[in-house]
Write a protein that holds these residues in place. Structure first.
Motif, PDB file in Angstrom:
ATOM      1  N   VAL A   1       0.784  -1.353  -0.228  1.00 39.86           N
ATOM      2  CA  VAL A   1       0.032  -0.020  -0.050  1.00 39.86           C
ATOM      3  C   VAL A   1       0.870   1.268  -0.064  1.00 39.86           C
ATOM      4  CG1 VAL A   1      -1.798   1.293   1.175  1.00 39.86           C
ATOM      5  CG2 VAL A   1      -1.960  -1.115   1.063  1.00 39.86           C
ATOM      6  N   GLY A   2       1.892   1.349   0.919  1.00 40.64           N
ATOM      7  CA  GLY A   2       3.148   2.260   0.811  1.00 40.64           C
ATOM      8  C   GLY A   2       3.464   2.526  -0.283  1.00 40.64           C
ATOM      9  N   THR A   3       3.868   1.562  -1.126  1.00 33.30           N
ATOM     10  CA  THR A   3       4.439   1.974  -2.467  1.00 33.30           C
ATOM     11  C   THR A   3       3.540   2.536  -3.579  1.00 33.30           C
ATOM     12  OG1 THR A   3       5.861   0.002  -2.364  1.00 33.30           O
ATOM     13  CG2 THR A   3       5.967   1.037  -4.291  1.00 33.30           C
ATOM     14  N   VAL A   4       2.236   2.050  -3.519  1.00 33.99           N
ATOM     15  CA  VAL A   4       1.131   2.829  -4.228  1.00 33.99           C
ATOM     16  C   VAL A   4       1.161   4.125  -3.980  1.00 33.99           C
ATOM     17  CG1 VAL A   4      -1.357   2.626  -4.538  1.00 33.99           C
ATOM     18  CG2 VAL A   4      -0.063   0.627  -4.961  1.00 33.99           C
ATOM     19  N   LEU A   5       1.042   4.361  -2.367  1.00 29.15           N
ATOM     20  CA  LEU A   5       0.715   5.891  -2.189  1.00 29.15           C
ATOM     21  C   LEU A   5       1.807   6.713  -2.475  1.00 29.15           C
ATOM     22  CD1 LEU A   5      -0.627   5.395   1.471  1.00 29.15           C
ATOM     23  CD2 LEU A   5      -1.885   5.817  -0.575  1.00 29.15           C
ATOM     24  N   THR A   6       3.043   6.304  -2.399  1.00 27.47           N
ATOM     25  CA  THR A   6       4.364   7.016  -2.687  1.00 27.47           C
ATOM     26  C   THR A   6       4.293   7.123  -4.230  1.00 27.47           C
ATOM     27  OG1 THR A   6       5.534   5.370  -2.422  1.00 27.47           O
ATOM     28  CG2 THR A   6       5.662   6.666  -0.672  1.00 27.47           C
ATOM     29  N   SER A   7       3.892   6.201  -5.142  1.00 28.41           N
ATOM     30  CA  SER A   7       3.933   6.319  -6.367  1.00 28.41           C
ATOM     31  C   SER A   7       2.839   7.455  -6.930  1.00 28.41           C
ATOM     32  CB  SER A   7       3.373   4.718  -7.062  1.00 28.41           C
ATOM     33  OG  SER A   7       4.406   3.966  -6.833  1.00 28.41           O
ATOM     34  N   ILE A   8       1.917   7.533  -6.257  1.00 31.89           N
ATOM     35  CA  ILE A   8       0.921   8.566  -6.949  1.00 31.89           C
ATOM     36  C   ILE A   8       1.338   9.808  -6.246  1.00 31.89           C
ATOM     37  CG2 ILE A   8      -1.381   9.315  -6.313  1.00 31.89           C
ATOM     38  CD1 ILE A   8      -2.400   6.150  -6.000  1.00 31.89           C
ATOM     39  N   LEU A   9       1.922  10.110  -4.993  1.00 30.91           N
ATOM     40  CA  LEU A   9       2.122  11.263  -4.494  1.00 30.91           C
ATOM     41  C   LEU A   9       3.151  11.721  -4.901  1.00 30.91           C
ATOM     42  CD1 LEU A   9       1.689  10.267  -0.687  1.00 30.91           C
ATOM     43  CD2 LEU A   9       0.504  12.086  -1.779  1.00 30.91           C
ATOM     44  N   PHE A  10       4.309  10.834  -5.565  1.00 29.02           N
ATOM     45  CA  PHE A  10       5.485  11.609  -6.148  1.00 29.02           C
ATOM     46  C   PHE A  10       5.815  10.917  -7.612  1.00 29.02           C
ATOM     47  CE2 PHE A  10       6.430  10.685  -1.368  1.00 29.02           C
ATOM     48  CZ  PHE A  10       6.469  11.937  -1.209  1.00 29.02           C
TER      49      PHE A  10
END
Lengths: 120, 282
Positions: free
Chosen positions: B24-33
């Motif tokens: 989930v964290g990798t998805v979130l950071t992929s979207i955010l950054f």
């Protein structure tokens, strides 16, 4: 740098082993039992009574007599989540009886515990 | 010392936290950054989370009978399914599947992955010590805690990959700088959220230091403190040096992130012990 890394790894390992060995497993919401825990009674009771603080579904209750014979007690007559259980007991003569129980709380938590009594 | 099922429960919970939070964290950071190229990594950890979800459910059945028979006993599993355990397994499995499917759907896929990740994280608010308090505010604090820690874990691999790329020093410095700005808000809130939940669960200093739950929590906090120190070193020293083109800073950053992973593992492991086998103070 490598030395520092080794030291940090050692600290982590020590801390994790320390954490691993901290005791106290599981939750035990058993309020009272009849016979009471560690009580001495004159005759083998026909049933053990277990009263819990909240509703629970007992899933397995076993009885060990004199550290030798272990039998599972019959739970077929119980259904759903309730707080009071009176479970028929099989007489095995004098000596120590250890009752170990496992169950599921209505909130989904697995629960277990044990108590014992002695028949003179 | 926990019994065999207790140990298995700790190991599975640890795999569950690692799998769900990292994917989930990798998805979130992929979207955010606006990062790309981490699909395989994400699928791997989501699969770990899904496998741990199913194994954890099966192991819960074994906990009810005290032997391996319970792992496949329809009566035990059916009983579990009727409680919040069933809700958590459904939300978590559905969420992780949706997250993975979204990774293969091109541009619109991020919405699926985001919703899936949200469901997977929300599943932790359906059962456990915090949800057991039946306080909606606490559940929201827990959800924020999970989102924030996911983002923190999710940035580690992309940042390390960028730092190790011979031509990626500027990208790594930029990513580290942008994450650092976000972390300066997120991390204090994360510490506050953790402190609030810890206070609600433990309640007093004597319970914190006197019982095994409190002591394990103290150990977790110490690991988090090490994590904070590493993150501060990255933000204040390695990232600014990296921005000036210092290659040694890139290597230091990569090593620091590798060590950060080890500490994250220790934090998640101590959390698994706290949520699996230790009893809350009375």
């Amino acid at each position: 740098m490598a030395m520092k890394g080794q030291v940090m790894k050692q600290i982590l390992l020590t801390a994790m082993i320390g954490l691993w060995t901290t005791g106290a497993i599981a939750h035990s919401p058993l309020e009272t039992t009849t016979p009471a825990n560690e009580a001495t009674v004159a005759e083998v009771p026909s049933e053990v009574i277990m009263d819990f603080k909240g509703n629970i579904r007992l899933t397995r209750v076993s009885m060990t007599h004199a550290e030798t014979h272990t039998v599972d007690l019959d739970l077929d007559s119980f259904d759903g989540f309730i707080s009071g259980y009176a479970i028929p007991l099989q007489a095995m003569g004098s000596g120590e009886y250890v009752i170990e129980w496992r169950g599921l709380g209505a909130d989904g938590h697995a629960l277990n515990g044990s108590f014992s009594f002695t028949v003179e | 010392m926990p019994d065999l099922w207790g140990l298995a429960s700790i190991a599975t919970k640890f795999a569950l936290y690692l799998g769900v939070l990292t994917s989930v964290g990798t998805v979130l950071t992929s979207i955010l950054f606006q990062l790309s190229g981490h699909r395989r990594f994400t699928v791997m950890f989501a699969s770990l989370g899904l496998a741990a979800t199913l194994l954890s459910f099966s192991l819960a059945g074994a906990t009810l009978t005290g032997d391996a028979r319970g792992m496949t006993d329809p009566e035990m599993l059916g009983l579990l399914w009727s409680t919040p355990v069933g809700t958590a397994v459904t939300l978590r499995s559905l969420g992780l599947v949706l997250l993975v499917v979204g990774l293969f759907l091109g541009r619109i896929g991020w919405a699926f992955s985001l919703i899936g990740g949200g469901l997977a994280l929300w599943s932790f608010t359906t059962i456990g010590h915090i949800p057991g308090r039946s306080r909606p505010v606490l559940n929201l604090v827990l959800m924020f805690h999970l989102v924030a820690i996911s983002i923190w874990i999710g940035i580690l691999s992309p940042l390390r990959t960028a730092a190790l790329d011979a031509n990626g020093a500027t990208d790594a410095a930029d990513l580290g700088h942008r994450f650092g700005r976000m972390a300066s808000v997120l991390v204090p809130l994360l510490v506050l959220a953790g402190g609030y939940m810890g206070f609600e669960l433990v309640g007093s200093l004597s319970a914190l230091l006197g019982g095994s739950y409190g002591q394990a929590l103290v150990l977790k906090v110490l690991f988090v403190a090490v994590l904070l120190a590493l993150a501060a070193a990255n933000k204040l020293r390695f990232i600014p040096n990296l921005a000036t083109g210092d290659q040694a800073a890139a290597n230091h950053l990569a090593k620091s992130i590798s060590f950060e992973w080890m500490v994250v593992v220790a934090v998640l492991f101590s959390t698994a012990v706290l949520t699996s086998v230790l009893k809350l103070p009375a």
